[in-house]
Design a protein around this motif. Structure first.
Motif, mmCIF file in Angstrom:
data_model
loop_
_atom_site.group_PDB
_atom_site.id
_atom_site.type_symbol
_atom_site.label_atom_id
_atom_site.label_comp_id
_atom_site.label_asym_id
_atom_site.label_seq_id
_atom_site.Cartn_x
_atom_site.Cartn_y
_atom_site.Cartn_z
ATOM 1 N N ASP A 263 1.074 -1.348 -0.162
ATOM 2 C CA ASP A 263 0.028 -0.046 -0.665
ATOM 3 C C ASP A 263 0.880 1.405 -0.276
ATOM 4 N N LEU A 264 2.257 1.084 -0.744
ATOM 5 C CA LEU A 264 3.193 1.940 -0.511
ATOM 6 C C LEU A 264 3.555 2.527 -1.571
ATOM 7 N N PHE A 265 3.574 3.358 -2.649
ATOM 8 C CA PHE A 265 4.811 3.715 -3.788
ATOM 9 C C PHE A 265 5.423 4.373 -3.598
ATOM 10 N N VAL A 266 6.994 4.279 -4.108
ATOM 11 C CA VAL A 266 8.021 4.724 -4.130
ATOM 12 C C VAL A 266 8.583 4.936 -5.103
ATOM 13 N N PHE A 287 5.950 -2.899 -0.744
ATOM 14 C CA PHE A 287 5.857 -1.823 -1.531
ATOM 15 C C PHE A 287 6.193 -2.301 -3.110
ATOM 16 N N VAL A 288 5.282 -1.230 -3.586
ATOM 17 C CA VAL A 288 5.803 -0.775 -4.950
ATOM 18 C C VAL A 288 6.637 0.108 -5.577
ATOM 19 N N THR A 289 7.361 0.488 -6.773
ATOM 20 C CA THR A 289 8.171 0.987 -7.133
ATOM 21 C C THR A 289 8.669 1.896 -8.538
ATOM 22 N N GLY A 290 8.176 3.209 -9.351
ATOM 23 C CA GLY A 290 8.805 3.028 -10.757
ATOM 24 C C GLY A 290 8.611 4.338 -10.578
ATOM 25 N N LEU A 305 13.376 -6.647 -3.578
ATOM 26 C CA LEU A 305 12.091 -6.144 -3.252
ATOM 27 C C LEU A 305 11.699 -5.967 -3.067
ATOM 28 N N ALA A 306 11.097 -5.366 -3.848
ATOM 29 C CA ALA A 306 9.419 -4.830 -4.301
ATOM 30 C C ALA A 306 8.526 -5.611 -4.669
ATOM 31 N N SER A 307 7.328 -5.394 -4.420
ATOM 32 C CA SER A 307 6.354 -6.229 -4.856
ATOM 33 C C SER A 307 6.004 -6.377 -6.527
ATOM 34 N N GLU A 308 6.051 -5.108 -6.960
ATOM 35 C CA GLU A 308 5.896 -5.201 -8.274
ATOM 36 C C GLU A 308 7.250 -4.037 -8.698
ATOM 37 N N VAL A 309 7.256 -3.939 -10.160
ATOM 38 C CA VAL A 309 8.145 -2.486 -10.513
ATOM 39 C C VAL A 309 7.764 -2.573 -12.114
ATOM 40 N N ILE A 310 7.307 -0.948 -11.531
ATOM 41 C CA ILE A 310 6.232 -0.546 -12.971
ATOM 42 C C ILE A 310 8.337 -0.067 -13.443
ATOM 43 N N LYS A 327 0.277 5.199 -12.722
ATOM 44 C CA LYS A 327 -1.083 5.840 -11.648
ATOM 45 C C LYS A 327 -1.970 4.871 -11.175
ATOM 46 N N LYS A 328 -2.489 4.592 -12.216
ATOM 47 C CA LYS A 328 -3.129 2.824 -11.383
ATOM 48 C C LYS A 328 -2.064 2.651 -9.589
ATOM 49 N N ALA A 329 -2.154 2.317 -10.278
ATOM 50 C CA ALA A 329 -0.080 2.131 -8.384
ATOM 51 C C ALA A 329 -0.637 2.590 -7.913
#
Length: 369
Positions: A263-266, A287-290, A305-310, A327-329
């Motif tokens: 629930d955190l975007f970096v 976290f998600v990052t991109g 380490l990230a749950s998702e990398v954009i 943006k959706k993330a």
């Protein structure tokens, strides 16, 4: 006969005539560095002791030039090869300089008297490995790291053509690890010293070695250049890594990624996010990052380490579709943090993402690099 300076002819090594590793073939030109890697108990020390002549081969032969080790006398072999194993010599009332001086024994004759040339070589070698400040100390009373440097100096004093080292950097801090390996590289270039060693530090093995031999099971798993060995997921399979990750291309080790819903975007990039990613990992914060290009300094750590990398392809403009994905993330996350204080000319997409996060009211803070 083969045209390699050092080579083994399908040797089989083990103990009490019981094979441990079979059909080992090593082929090294003069002045190359070979590193053995593998998990604990894989047989690295056994192989090194066998090719050094300290353990009897079960079968096969080891050659230096065109001569088999079995045909060499002890004195002749001592002028060709020196060894540094983890076991340290038992000394009584010997200074560090005394220990180094024993490396000259192949040249001193039956009475062991050091010549002026011998003393000059000892002095030069002690300076080379930065141990002149401990030369007068009792060898038994210095640290393990200092002992390791003394033993390297002793080995170099033999003026060998081949040096065999078993985990030579185990007790050294990072300064002396780098100095140690730099010395080996320098001697390889200047004196065509051939080095055969084992290392636990895979990132150092990748950087210092010309060839790498991988041990797993009864046979050599793989033998080749670092580029041939450090390929995607191979090290993970070799060491049976089940928790955490090792990035072969970048030599980066990371722990397990945080679990749970991200629930955190970096917003990161340019190396600004690595310390933040690792802090979040320690906190157990998924976290998600991109948006990161696939050659960005942050990408290997983010990927581990990230749950998702954009991400986007390097040297390409960020596509609108990728920006919308980011943006959706942001929409699905409760918070956004940014590791950047400014964006470059070609980072318009990340700048727009930053402004979007600000508009949503989720941008909590700006974390500097």
């Amino acid at each position: 006969m083969k045209n390699y300076y050092f080579y083994t002819n399908k040797i089989c090594v083990g103990y009490d005539k019981k094979p441990l590793i079979k059909e080992i073939e090593i082929e090294l030109p003069k002045g190359e560095i070979l590193t053995l890697i593998g998990s604990n108990g894989a047989g690295k020390s056994t192989v090194l002791k066998s090719i050094a002549g300290q353990l009897s081969l079960i079968s096969g032969a080891v050659y230096i030039g065109r001569q088999s080790l079995a045909e060499m006398g002890r004195g002749e072999l001592a002028k060709k090869m020196s060894v540094v194993f983890t076991e340290k010599p038992k000394t009584e009332m010997m200074t560090c300089e005394d220990v180094v001086a024993t490396g000259r024994y192949p040249y001193t004759g039956r009475f062991g008297i050091l010549s002026k040339e011998d003393n000059q070589i000892i002095e030069e070698v002690m300076e080379l490995v930065h141990m002149t400040d401990i030369r007068s100390q009792d060898f038994q009373k210095i640290s393990d790291g200092q002992k390791q440097r003394v033993m390297l100096a002793r080995a170099i004093c033999q003026q060998p053509e081949i040096i065999i080292l078993d985990e030579p950097t185990s007790y050294l801090d990072i300064k002396y690890k780098l100095e140690f390996l730099s010395i080996l590289q320098e001697m390889r270039k200047k004196k065509e010293l051939t080095v055969i060693m084992s290392l636990h530090e895979l990132e150092l093995a990748e950087r210092v070695s010309d060839k790498i031999l991988c041990l797993k099971g009864e046979y050599v798993e793989k033998y080749g250049t670092p580029a041939q060995i450090f390929q995607a997921d191979y090290i993970k399979r070799l060491f049976k890594i089940k928790m955490g990750s090792f990035d072969e291309e970048n030599g980066i080790v990371e722990l397990e990624p945080p679990k749970g819903k991200a629930d955190l975007f970096v917003i990161a990039g340019g190396g600004s996010g690595r310390s933040v990613y690792r802090k979040l990992q320690r906190e157990g914060q998924a976290f998600v990052t991109g948006i990161l290009s696939d050659n960005d300094l942050d990408f290997p750590t983010a990927n581990a380490l990230a749950s998702e990398v954009i991400s986007t392809r390097a040297f390409e403009l960020v596509e609108q579709q990728t920006l919308e994905q980011a943006k959706k993330a942001v929409d699905t996350c409760k918070r956004v943090i940014c590791c950047r204080t400014a964006f470059g000319t070609f980072e318009s997409a990340n700048k727009e993402l930053f402004e979007y996060a600000r508009q949503t009211g989720k941008l909590e803070e700006i974390r500097e690099k």
